[in-house]
Structure formats: C-alpha cells, structure tokens
Design an enzyme around this catalytic site. Structure first.
Site, mmCIF file in Angstrom:
data_model
loop_
_atom_site.group_PDB
_atom_site.id
_atom_site.type_symbol
_atom_site.label_atom_id
_atom_site.label_comp_id
_atom_site.label_asym_id
_atom_site.label_seq_id
_atom_site.Cartn_x
_atom_site.Cartn_y
_atom_site.Cartn_z
ATOM 1 N N ASN A 178 0.894 -1.168 0.000
ATOM 2 C CA ASN A 178 0.000 0.000 0.000
ATOM 3 C C ASN A 178 0.933 1.219 0.000
ATOM 4 O O ASN A 178 1.567 1.518 1.015
ATOM 5 C CB ASN A 178 -0.863 -0.046 1.251
ATOM 6 N N CYS A 187 -5.853 6.059 7.610
ATOM 7 C CA CYS A 187 -5.168 5.060 6.788
ATOM 8 C C CYS A 187 -4.237 4.268 7.693
ATOM 9 O O CYS A 187 -3.251 4.820 8.207
ATOM 10 C CB CYS A 187 -4.398 5.726 5.657
ATOM 11 N N ASN A 215 -12.826 5.053 9.620
ATOM 12 C CA ASN A 215 -13.346 5.223 8.265
ATOM 13 C C ASN A 215 -14.257 4.034 7.964
ATOM 14 O O ASN A 215 -14.190 2.998 8.621
ATOM 15 C CB ASN A 215 -12.219 5.386 7.235
ATOM 16 N N GLU A 262 -10.503 0.023 -2.474
ATOM 17 C CA GLU A 262 -10.476 1.219 -1.628
ATOM 18 C C GLU A 262 -11.235 2.369 -2.267
ATOM 19 O O GLU A 262 -11.046 2.664 -3.456
ATOM 20 C CB GLU A 262 -9.028 1.649 -1.347
ATOM 21 N N ARG A 263 -12.046 3.010 -1.461
ATOM 22 C CA ARG A 263 -12.762 4.208 -1.882
ATOM 23 C C ARG A 263 -11.778 5.271 -2.358
ATOM 24 O O ARG A 263 -10.837 5.622 -1.688
ATOM 25 C CB ARG A 263 -13.553 4.714 -0.655
ATOM 26 N N CYS A 319 -4.702 -2.753 2.652
ATOM 27 C CA CYS A 319 -5.431 -1.640 3.272
ATOM 28 C C CYS A 319 -5.442 -1.908 4.761
ATOM 29 O O CYS A 319 -6.069 -2.869 5.218
ATOM 30 C CB CYS A 319 -6.850 -1.547 2.721
ATOM 31 N N GLY A 320 -4.739 -1.089 5.522
ATOM 32 C CA GLY A 320 -4.581 -1.354 6.950
ATOM 33 C C GLY A 320 -5.887 -1.350 7.718
ATOM 34 O O GLY A 320 -6.185 -2.275 8.486
ATOM 35 N N THR A 321 -6.681 -0.297 7.540
ATOM 36 C CA THR A 321 -7.966 -0.263 8.232
ATOM 37 C C THR A 321 -8.881 -1.364 7.717
ATOM 38 O O THR A 321 -9.697 -1.912 8.460
ATOM 39 C CB THR A 321 -8.631 1.110 8.087
#
Length: 291
Positions: free
Chosen positions: A15, A86, A163, A220-221, A229-231
């Site tokens: 990422n 993020c 998020n 991812e948005r 994507c960490g979250t």
C-alpha cells in the site's frame, strides 16, 4: 515556473504513498495535483499522499494540537479526496518522522498522531510499528454487494474503524481469486460517505495456536484495488470475529496481496479497541515539479 517539492516514496505491505514534508502547512495541493502525483504512468505512482504537517498548521488539526499531538497526517486518496484514516499510511508516516529526526519514539512509549478520525497512538512493541485505531463500531444491517466475478450478490457487514468499511465473506479462495476489482463493486444501499469494500476467506482451520487467520482483497474508496489496506485488514478481522461468535480469538493474522498484517483487539476504559501492526518501508526520495 512549476513549483518543485521534495518527496519520499514509502509503503506498508505494498500500500504505497508519496510523502511530502510540509511542517508549516505552506503547500496547498489541489485534487488534480494529488491525482497527477499518484498517477502510475505519468507521475510518481501511489495509492495516496501523506502530507507531514504540524497539527497547529492545519485547520483539521486544531483538536490534535490541543491534545498534545504535534504532527497531523493529512492523507489524500489517489483521486485527491481527503480520507479520515489510513492504517498502513500512519505507520509509514511515523517511520518517516523517525527516520528524518522529526520525532522520537522511546522504548515502551507511543507517538500521538493527529488524523481526521482523531488522535491515534503509534507504538513499537516489537520490530514493527503498531497503531491503536481506537474504538470500533459494527453495523449488523446487511448491505448487498455486487462485484464483477461474483455469480450472485453477497451480504456485507458494516465496520467503522475511523473510516467506513463493508466486509463480505466468501466461501472459497477460488471466488476471492476470481474477483475482478478493476470494476468498482456496487453497494445496496450505498453508504452516504461511500466505503472501502473487503472480501475475505477464512482459513481452515480458522484458529491456530490462538490466532485467527484470514485472507483478504480490497477495493479502496477513491483508489481502486490496492495490495493492502490497513484499516480494511482490521475491519476484516473484526467482521470474521463477529461472525465467529464469543469464542473467537482477539489476535488475527491477515494475508493480503502485499504481505501479512497483525490485528489485536483489547479492552480500554472507553471500550474495546482494535490495533494494527505490520511493516513500514521508505523506498526512495527525490524532487518533483508540481503540474
């Protein structure tokens, strides 16, 4: 003449980010400039921009500055849109602060970083950085997810870790591998702020030596499919833990196309928190002329 700025390229499990040091908040990047820098053919190439700015120098950082967080992570998606948080980016951000001497992280301590999702403490319990993402929320109301490569729409659960995310369980790795995430999945109903969309397959067995294990891909948005994507990793672990019930573990290992990340759920005075750990790498530095 075009303005020339210094940058560093970094990534967390693939990422990747363009890091721009702007302590005094003097650089005002337009959405088009962010998109140009992130363009993989005509720019540097990245999933987003990390602007390193002091909390007191950015309007969104007033609360972080008041709480004592010197630095604010101004994160922008590859299309220029601002994002709340993020999980990979904040580890890369802290790695940059430490490597450039802008901050210190003493053994056993934590470095508070301001974000649009609040102040997040980052620590280094082992060799890797870990961010406490804070209290999470689970929305059990199903959202139908349609994706290219899925024969039928699948239900997803909403997870908020600062998020928004929608997590979909798939029964087999063949379905996960068969997804075409060059096409944005469709959510019904569509969340008002949009959402990152994760597709997960539990391992068999799900738990080994007290650690849960899953595999995940993400759209991812504001970006598209990313290697990590960490979250989204944290949201995926929380969703599978929720589906698995009370006996599910509090530690998880999540495989993404770019590597493996760790998730830990723990109790705090304000409720259960979720933490994310993994590598953060700085690749190279240079200068670029802004369009």
């Amino acid at each position: 003449m075009p303005q020339t700025i210094a940058f560093t390229k970094g990534h967390g499990t693939g990422n990747d980010f363009v890091i721009i040091a702007d302590p005094a908040g003097d650089i005002d990047l337009s959405d088009a400039q962010v998109a140009a820098l992130c363009d993989r053919r005509f720019g540097i190439g990245a999933d987003g921009i990390l602007r390193v700015v002091r909390s007191a120098a950015i309007r969104e950082g007033a609360g972080a500055a008041a709480s004592g967080a010197e630095w604010f992570m101004d994160y922008r998606n590859a299309d220029g849109s601002a994002a709340e948080m993020c999980g990979n980016g904040i580890r890369v951000y802290v790695k940059y602060l430490l490597e450039t001497g802008l901050a210190e992280l003493p053994d056993g301590g934590a470095l508070a970083i301001g974000t649009r999702a609040g102040v997040k403490p980052v620590s280094r319990p082992d060799d890797e950085l870990e961010v406490d993402l804070g209290v999470f929320a689970i929305d059990a109301d199903d959202v139908l997810v349609r994706a290219k490569g899925l024969p039928v729409a699948r239900p997803g659960v909403g997870i908020d870790v600062g998020n928004p995310h929608i997590v979909v369980a798939l029964p087999a790795e063949s379905e996960l591998d068969g997804l075409d995430l060059t096409v944005q999945p469709i959510l019904d109903p569509a969340p008002p702020r949009g959402a990152n969309i994760e597709f997960v397959v539990p391992s068999d067995p799900l738990v080994h030596h007290g650690v849960g294990s899953i595999r995940m891909r993400v759209f991812e948005r504001g970006v598209g499919e990313t290697l990590s994507c960490g979250t989204g990793v944290a949201a995926s672990a929380l969703a599978v833990r929720y589906w698995a019930g009370a006996a599910a573990p509090d530690r998880w290992s999540v495989d993404v196309p770019g590597g493996t990340l760790g998730v830990r759920i723990f109790s705090a005075p304000d409720g259960d928190h979720v933490a994310l750990s993994g590598p953060a790498t700085l690749v190279y530095s240079g200068e670029v002329a802004l369009a």
